[in-house]
Design an enzyme around this catalytic site. Sequence first.
Site, PDB file in Angstrom:
ATOM      1  CE  LYS A  46      -4.365  -1.685   1.907  1.00 24.90           C
ATOM      2  NZ  LYS A  46      -5.331  -1.615   3.026  1.00 24.90           N
TER       3      LYS A  46
ATOM      4  NE  ARG B 153      -8.178  -8.362   1.252  1.00 24.79           N
ATOM      5  CZ  ARG B 153      -7.917  -7.547   0.226  1.00 24.79           C
ATOM      6  NH1 ARG B 153      -6.945  -6.648   0.333  1.00 24.79           N
ATOM      7  NH2 ARG B 153      -8.610  -7.633  -0.890  1.00 24.79           N
TER       8      ARG B 153
END
Length: 284
Positions: A228, A262
Site C-alpha cells: 500500500k 491479507r
Amino acid sequence: MKASFSKYINVNGRLLDLSVPQVMGILNVTPDSFYADSRKQTELEIAERAKQILDEGASIIDIGAYSSRPNAEHISAEEEMKRLRTGLEILNRNHPDAIISVDTFRANVAEICVKDYGVAMINDIAAGEMDASMFDTVARLNVPYIMMHMKGTPQNMQQNSCYDNLIKEVFIYFAQKVDLLRDMGVKDLILDPGFGFGKTLEQNYQLMNYLDDFREFKLPLLVGISRKSMITKLLDIASQDALNGTTVLNTISLMKGADILRVHDVKHAVEAVKLVRTVESFEK
C-alpha cells in the site's frame, strides 16, 4: 500472538483456529486494482492465481471484483457480480474445499456469493456504512464477518482523514458496531483497522503503533497493508518494489497481535508467521 480468548471461527461448518495467525491471499478479478500485478481477468489467470495462493500456504482466498483504491471507478452490483461469478465458478471447480472470502460492501452480492457459491466469509470495507442491509444479511447468513474502518467511500475517503483523536474514534466506531452485531446474533466477527482507508500517511503509522490496543475487543484482527501507499510514499518506491516494506510491517503486525494477514505475496507472509511464532515460542 498467544490468544487469551477463543479465536476459532466457523467457516462452512469447520473450525478455523486463528490462535495460529493465518494468511489470506488476494485474488482481484478487476481491471483497475492499485497493484497492477494483482489484476486477474482471464480464466487461466484466475485459476493460476488461486492455485498459487493455496500452494504457497494461505488458508483463505479473498476474492474481490470492486476496486477500493482511492478514486476507484464505481461499478454496478451487476458488473461486480458478473466478475465474481467467473472467479467463483473457477474456485468451486478447482478448489471445492478452499475457504473463500468475498470482498464486497453490497448485501445482495454477499448473499448470492454465500448461497450460490458457498462463500465462507464476508469481507466488508465499509462495515455496513455503504449498504444498510449488510448487517441483517450477515446475521441471517450466519457467516464470519470482517468489518473494516473507513471514513467515506473509496471515491472520497482520502478527503475524509480529519480526526480529533484517531485511535479513540476508530475504537468507538468498532465498539458501536460490535454491540449492534452481537445483538443481532452475529457470532464470528473480525476487525480490520483499515490501513490506507481515509487516513493520512502519518495516521497509518500511528494506527500501526497502537494496533495491539485493539486486542481489548477480544476479537480477531485482520491487517491488510500489502504494497500500500503507506509503504510506497514513505520509501518513495513503486508498489512493485514494496515487498520488503510489506514484510517488515506484516512482521510488526504479527508481533502486535494480528491474526490474519491479507496479502498479495503469500509465501513471504507465511514465512513471516513461522519466524515470529518461533521467536515467541520461547517464554521469557
